[in-house]
Design a protein around this motif. Structure first.
Motif, short mmCIF file in Angstrom:
data_model
loop_
_atom_site.label_atom_id
_atom_site.label_comp_id
_atom_site.label_asym_id
_atom_site.label_seq_id
_atom_site.Cartn_x
_atom_site.Cartn_y
_atom_site.Cartn_z
N VAL A 23 0.81 -1.22 0.00
CA VAL A 23 0.00 0.00 0.00
C VAL A 23 0.84 1.27 0.00
CG1 VAL A 23 -1.68 1.30 1.35
CG2 VAL A 23 -1.96 -1.14 1.06
N ARG A 24 1.90 1.29 0.76
CA ARG A 24 2.68 2.53 0.92
C ARG A 24 3.57 2.80 -0.27
NH1 ARG A 24 1.50 5.98 4.73
NH2 ARG A 24 1.33 5.11 6.79
N ARG A 25 3.89 4.07 -0.49
CA ARG A 25 4.74 4.48 -1.60
C ARG A 25 6.04 5.11 -1.14
NH1 ARG A 25 4.35 1.40 -4.91
NH2 ARG A 25 3.03 0.28 -3.53
N ASN A 26 6.21 5.33 0.15
CA ASN A 26 7.42 5.91 0.70
C ASN A 26 8.46 4.80 0.87
OD1 ASN A 26 9.41 7.12 2.24
ND2 ASN A 26 7.95 8.30 3.45
N ALA A 27 9.65 4.99 0.34
CA ALA A 27 10.67 3.95 0.36
C ALA A 27 11.10 3.58 1.78
CB ALA A 27 11.88 4.39 -0.46
N ILE A 28 11.16 4.55 2.67
CA ILE A 28 11.58 4.25 4.05
C ILE A 28 10.50 3.45 4.77
CG2 ILE A 28 12.14 5.29 6.28
CD1 ILE A 28 13.52 7.52 4.74
N ILE A 29 9.24 3.76 4.55
CA ILE A 29 8.15 2.99 5.14
C ILE A 29 8.15 1.57 4.59
CG2 ILE A 29 5.65 2.84 5.43
CD1 ILE A 29 6.84 5.16 6.95
N ILE A 89 11.63 10.45 -2.27
CA ILE A 89 11.78 9.02 -1.99
C ILE A 89 10.48 8.27 -2.27
CG2 ILE A 89 13.67 9.18 -0.35
CD1 ILE A 89 11.64 9.11 1.90
N ASP A 90 9.60 8.89 -3.04
CA ASP A 90 8.37 8.25 -3.46
C ASP A 90 8.71 7.25 -4.57
OD1 ASP A 90 5.76 7.57 -3.83
OD2 ASP A 90 5.17 9.44 -4.79
N VAL A 91 8.34 5.99 -4.36
CA VAL A 91 8.75 4.96 -5.31
C VAL A 91 8.02 5.09 -6.65
CG1 VAL A 91 9.48 3.30 -3.57
CG2 VAL A 91 7.11 3.31 -4.32
N ASP A 92 6.90 5.77 -6.70
CA ASP A 92 6.22 5.98 -7.98
C ASP A 92 6.94 6.99 -8.86
OD1 ASP A 92 4.24 4.16 -7.47
OD2 ASP A 92 2.89 5.66 -6.56
N GLU A 93 7.63 7.93 -8.26
CA GLU A 93 8.30 8.97 -9.02
C GLU A 93 9.73 8.63 -9.40
OE1 GLU A 93 7.98 12.74 -7.12
OE2 GLU A 93 5.83 12.49 -6.74
N ASN A 95 12.15 6.58 -11.40
CA ASN A 95 12.18 5.71 -12.56
C ASN A 95 13.56 5.76 -13.21
OD1 ASN A 95 12.03 8.27 -13.53
ND2 ASN A 95 10.22 7.94 -14.80
N LEU A 96 14.59 5.56 -12.42
CA LEU A 96 15.96 5.65 -12.93
C LEU A 96 16.32 4.52 -13.86
CD1 LEU A 96 17.91 6.73 -9.72
CD2 LEU A 96 17.33 8.11 -11.68
N LEU A 97 15.63 3.39 -13.79
CA LEU A 97 15.99 2.24 -14.59
C LEU A 97 15.38 2.29 -16.00
CD1 LEU A 97 15.72 -0.59 -11.95
CD2 LEU A 97 17.74 0.61 -12.73
N LYS A 98 14.54 3.30 -16.26
CA LYS A 98 13.96 3.43 -17.59
C LYS A 98 14.89 4.19 -18.50
CE LYS A 98 9.20 3.34 -16.04
NZ LYS A 98 7.94 4.09 -15.98
N PHE A 99 14.82 3.89 -19.79
CA PHE A 99 15.66 4.59 -20.77
C PHE A 99 15.03 5.86 -21.23
CE2 PHE A 99 17.25 0.25 -21.30
CZ PHE A 99 18.58 0.50 -21.09
#
Length: 99
Positions: A23-29, A89-93, A95-99
């Motif tokens: 459910v959560r999107r915060n990487a630390i959580i 640190i929002d995991v939805d935002e 996207n470093l692995l995309k080209f």
């Protein structure tokens, strides 16, 4: 206390951890929820070993704690690097692995 009580608490902690990861999107959580799941597994190992009268569960707990410590060290370093790079640190935002 009977072993089933410990196993019920362990299952509840694991379920809370899975719910938090999904459910959560915060990487630390999310990291905290993963640690909660690892601690639930540790509780299950210790309770089962206690009920069987063996030391195998305690040995597994030491290995799980070692892996958890290494995971936290590497994971937090990655999160700090991502925050410095993206200012979030929002995991939805992220996207470093995309080209």
């Amino acid at each position: 206390m009977p072993t089933t009580d410990y196993l019920v608490v362990s299952a509840a902690l694991f379920a809370i951890g899975v719910f938090g990861v999904l459910v959560r999107r915060n990487a630390i959580i999310i990291f905290m929820c993963i640690e909660l799941m690892l601690n639930a597994a540790n509780l299950m190992f210790v309770a089962t070993a206690r009920s069987l009268g063996q030391m195998n569960g305690q040995v597994f707990v030491f290995f799980v704690m070692t892996v958890a410590a290494a995971e936290v060290a590497v994971g937090l370093a990655i999160i700090v690097a991502l925050f410095r790079n993206r200012q979030t640190i929002d995991v939805d935002e992220v996207n470093l692995l995309k080209f």
